[in-house]
Scaffold this motif. Structure first.
Motif, PDB file in Angstrom:
ATOM      1  N   GLY A   5       0.865  -1.354   0.096  1.00 47.01           N
ATOM      2  CA  GLY A   5      -0.205  -0.148   0.412  1.00 47.01           C
ATOM      3  C   GLY A   5       0.599   0.924  -0.278  1.00 47.01           C
TER       4      GLY A   5
ATOM      5  N   GLY B   9       2.538   1.862  -2.120  1.00 46.28           N
ATOM      6  CA  GLY B   9       2.408   2.871  -3.315  1.00 46.28           C
ATOM      7  C   GLY B   9       3.995   2.310  -4.530  1.00 46.28           C
ATOM      8  N   LYS B  10       4.569   1.659  -4.585  1.00 49.09           N
ATOM      9  CA  LYS B  10       5.739   0.114  -4.632  1.00 49.09           C
ATOM     10  C   LYS B  10       5.551   0.229  -6.374  1.00 49.09           C
ATOM     11  CE  LYS B  10       5.953  -3.513  -2.032  1.00 49.09           C
ATOM     12  NZ  LYS B  10       5.314  -2.511  -1.475  1.00 49.09           N
ATOM     13  N   SER B  11       4.345  -0.473  -6.750  1.00 48.01           N
ATOM     14  CA  SER B  11       4.290  -0.395  -7.793  1.00 48.01           C
ATOM     15  C   SER B  11       3.737   0.531  -9.012  1.00 48.01           C
ATOM     16  CB  SER B  11       2.689  -1.455  -8.213  1.00 48.01           C
ATOM     17  OG  SER B  11       1.664  -1.496  -7.396  1.00 48.01           O
ATOM     18  N   THR B  12       2.748   1.966  -8.327  1.00 52.02           N
ATOM     19  CA  THR B  12       2.553   2.818  -8.804  1.00 52.02           C
ATOM     20  C   THR B  12       3.909   3.308  -8.825  1.00 52.02           C
ATOM     21  OG1 THR B  12       0.542   3.141  -7.106  1.00 52.02           O
ATOM     22  CG2 THR B  12       1.448   4.923  -8.551  1.00 52.02           C
TER      23      THR B  12
ATOM     24  N   ARG C   8       0.492  -4.926 -12.370  1.00 48.20           N
ATOM     25  CA  ARG C   8       0.378  -3.759 -11.325  1.00 48.20           C
ATOM     26  C   ARG C   8       1.536  -3.083 -12.144  1.00 48.20           C
ATOM     27  NH1 ARG C   8       3.808  -5.458  -7.611  1.00 48.20           N
ATOM     28  NH2 ARG C   8       3.197  -3.597  -5.387  1.00 48.20           N
TER      29      ARG C   8
ATOM     30  N   LYS D 272       3.076   9.858  -1.721  1.00 45.63           N
ATOM     31  CA  LYS D 272       1.390  10.418  -1.690  1.00 45.63           C
ATOM     32  C   LYS D 272       1.372  11.250  -0.971  1.00 45.63           C
ATOM     33  CE  LYS D 272      -0.061   6.068  -1.147  1.00 45.63           C
ATOM     34  NZ  LYS D 272      -1.092   4.466  -0.394  1.00 45.63           N
TER      35      LYS D 272
ATOM     36  N   ASP E 169       0.755  14.665  -1.388  1.00 46.85           N
ATOM     37  CA  ASP E 169      -0.286  15.477  -3.229  1.00 46.85           C
ATOM     38  C   ASP E 169      -1.193  15.502  -1.790  1.00 46.85           C
ATOM     39  OD1 ASP E 169      -1.576  12.723  -3.077  1.00 46.85           O
ATOM     40  OD2 ASP E 169      -0.225  12.121  -4.373  1.00 46.85           O
TER      41      ASP E 169
ATOM     42  N   GLY F 112       3.627  10.424  -6.708  1.00 48.61           N
ATOM     43  CA  GLY F 112       4.297   8.357  -7.408  1.00 48.61           C
ATOM     44  C   GLY F 112       3.351   8.525  -8.322  1.00 48.61           C
ATOM     45  N   PHE F 113       1.581   8.686  -7.731  1.00 50.23           N
ATOM     46  CA  PHE F 113       0.310   9.009  -8.165  1.00 50.23           C
ATOM     47  C   PHE F 113       0.331  10.452  -9.604  1.00 50.23           C
ATOM     48  CE2 PHE F 113      -4.115   9.792  -8.867  1.00 50.23           C
ATOM     49  CZ  PHE F 113      -4.426   8.629  -9.703  1.00 50.23           C
TER      50      PHE F 113
HETATM   51  P1  GDP Z   1       2.302  -1.236  -3.026  1.00 46.64           P
HETATM   52  O1  GDP Z   1       1.067  -2.380  -1.968  1.00 46.64           O
HETATM   53  O2  GDP Z   1       3.092  -0.588  -2.463  1.00 46.64           O
HETATM   54  O3  GDP Z   1       2.197  -2.041  -4.669  1.00 46.64           O
HETATM   55  O4  GDP Z   1       1.217  -0.120  -3.558  1.00 46.64           O
HETATM   56  P2  GDP Z   1       0.698   0.457  -5.062  1.00 46.64           P
HETATM   57  O5  GDP Z   1       1.170   0.954  -5.787  1.00 46.64           O
HETATM   58  O6  GDP Z   1      -0.708  -0.602  -5.114  1.00 46.64           O
HETATM   59  O7  GDP Z   1      -0.665   1.683  -4.511  1.00 46.64           O
HETATM   60  C1  GDP Z   1      -1.511   1.749  -2.969  1.00 46.64           C
HETATM   61  C2  GDP Z   1      -2.967   2.537  -3.097  1.00 46.64           C
HETATM   62  O8  GDP Z   1      -1.921   3.799  -3.201  1.00 46.64           O
HETATM   63  C3  GDP Z   1      -3.314   2.322  -4.481  1.00 46.64           C
HETATM   64  O9  GDP Z   1      -5.031   2.881  -3.917  1.00 46.64           O
HETATM   65  C4  GDP Z   1      -2.867   3.785  -5.311  1.00 46.64           C
HETATM   66  O10 GDP Z   1      -3.276   4.610  -6.608  1.00 46.64           O
HETATM   67  C5  GDP Z   1      -2.602   4.680  -3.906  1.00 46.64           C
HETATM   68  N1  GDP Z   1      -1.130   5.714  -4.433  1.00 46.64           N
HETATM   69  C6  GDP Z   1      -0.057   5.073  -5.280  1.00 46.64           C
HETATM   70  N2  GDP Z   1       0.922   6.225  -4.766  1.00 46.64           N
HETATM   71  C7  GDP Z   1      -0.145   7.450  -4.712  1.00 46.64           C
HETATM   72  C8  GDP Z   1       0.170   8.538  -4.843  1.00 46.64           C
HETATM   73  O11 GDP Z   1       1.361   8.765  -5.005  1.00 46.64           O
HETATM   74  N3  GDP Z   1      -0.699   9.357  -4.411  1.00 46.64           N
HETATM   75  C9  GDP Z   1      -1.814   9.385  -3.324  1.00 46.64           C
HETATM   76  N4  GDP Z   1      -2.410   9.838  -3.187  1.00 46.64           N
HETATM   77  N5  GDP Z   1      -1.885   7.436  -4.248  1.00 46.64           N
HETATM   78  C10 GDP Z   1      -1.547   7.049  -4.157  1.00 46.64           C
END
Ligand code: GDP
Length: 370
Positions: free
Chosen positions: A99, A101-104, A143, A237, A239, A276-277
């Motif tokens: 969660g 945000g690794k994949s994003t 992802r 995140k 933002d 990242g988003f």
């Molecule tokens: P992972 O489990 O570490 O791979 O995390 P994900 O990349 O799947 O991200 C988890 C959640 O966080 C998703 O719902 C993304 O859309 C959200 N997310 C990722 N990066 C950001 C960011 O920079 N800003 C915001 N607000 N949400 C983000």
């Protein structure tokens, strides 16, 4: 037979006899033997990899991950032949809790560095949970939407079988194959839960820790050891109305890092915020990583760290093989459960049990060698 439409009444209209329509199913299909994937020789693998053939590379990685001894034998030979062409890359470990945000982030990071620095990127993963779930999500192509269809990227999920040490070794060997195939940027992703970080840290040049701004004490729950490994900490995140909290978290991390002894590399780990988003602050992160690479190449730490890692993997490899040989020894397999029971019941101490099992093993080894 004469067609009624060809009679004088319908003059001008001619219907030809036509040809026989072929069947919709190829009649020869069932007679043809089913095509089996052609077995590749070591030379085929090495050739394909050096040419950057992704199909051959994927098959070689599958071989590395296989537990079958005959596959392992070929894999080891391929790795050995690829070694002279490996090493020429920047390896970055990326860790963070689910969660975070690794994949994003990896999707955005990957596109950024491919655009800015060119070359090719391989995304690999080490997932400690896959041992239990038998299926890994880390490094999953789905992802990373954009990167997965990028012609210059190669994404491979975590190997799923075996101990963490075994899984990590396979990922390390996959790095070698990818580098030989011309991938000059390697990401190794892992979940921030502890042990797997050590494994990733021992195969990368830069360890990037992704964190989130939470509520209150940001440092709670983060193991000191993980923070100490980080060459850079990035708060994701940052933002919307989360920007201030992210900044505050960054300040707390910076303060905490001051309390640790200076890293061997001579580099001061940096703390940055990004999104990242929304793709904000991503450039700064990669400026930092490449600045670090330049810095440690200059002061000799880059080569030193890689040599130390090779040493670490030599011992890891010995440990893994010894453990495997011990636990798969038929005599040990026959005795182990009984000993365990006795230890549980208190009728045997753990030391005596261990010693008697090891004695049995060494005796058996001696017997086998004469
Ligand atoms: P992972 O489990 O570490 O791979 O995390 P994900 O990349 O799947 O991200 C988890 C959640 O966080 C998703 O719902 C993304 O859309 C959200 N997310 C990722 N990066 C950001 C960011 O920079 N800003 C915001 N607000 N949400 C983000």
């Amino acid at each position: 037979m004469e067609h009624p439409e060809n009679c004088a009444e319908y003059k001008g209209l001619t219907v030809n006899a036509g040809v026989e329509q072929p069947s919709s199913v190829n009649p020869y299909l069932k007679n043809r033997p089913r095509q089996k994937k052609r077995e590749l020789t070591v030379a085929d693998y090495v050739d394909g990899i050096l040419k950057g053939d992704v199909t051959v590379l994927s098959r070689a990685v599958t071989l590395v991950e296989s537990v079958r001894p005959e596959h392992q034998a070929v894999a080891q030979e391929v790795i050995e032949k690829c070694l002279p062409y490996a090493g020429n890359s920047v390896r970055v470990g990326i860790s963070g809790v689910p969660g975070a945000g690794k994949s994003t982030s990896i999707d955005v990071f990957g596109l950024h560095i491919l655009e800015r620095y060119g070359g090719k990127l391989a995304v690999l993963a080490i997932d400690p949970s896959s041992e239990r779930s038998k299926g890994s999500i880390l490094g999953d192509k789905t992802r990373m939407e954009k990167l997965s269809v990028h012609p210059k990227s190669f994404i491979r999920p975590s190997p799923s079988a075996g101990s963490l040490g075994g899984v990590a070794r396979k990922t390390r060997e996959t790095i070698i194959l990818c580098e030989a195939a011309g991938y000059d940027k390697i990401f190794v992703e892992t979940v921030g839960v502890g042990q797997s970080e050590t494994a990733v840290h021992s195969m990368v040049d830069f360890f990037l820790l992704i964190q989130l701004a939470g509520t209150g004490d940001e440092l709670q729950g983060i193991k000191r050891g993980i923070m100490e490994m980080a060459d850079g900490i990035v708060i994701n995140k940052a933002d919307g109305d989360n920007i201030e909290r992210a900044r505050l978290a960054a300040a707390q991390f910076r303060n905490a890092l001051h309390l640790f002894p200076a890293p061997e590399s001579g580099w001061t780990p940096q703390v940055l915020t990004y999104s990242g988003f929304y793709n904000l602050g991503v450039k700064e992160i990669w400026d930092m990583v490449y600045q670090y690479i330049g810095f440690v190449k200059e002061n000799g730490y880059f080569v030193y760290r890689r040599n130390e890692q090779s040493k670490y993997w030599m011992y890891e490899s010995i440990n893994e093989q010894l453990r495997h040989s011990f636990y798969h020894n038929p005599k040990i397999e026959a005795l182990l459960a009984g000993c365990e029971q006795q230890v549980l019941q208190g009728s045997l101490t753990s030391f005596v049990a261990a010693k008697s099992l090891l004695d049995t093993y060494f005796e058996d080894m001696k017997g086998n060698s004469v």
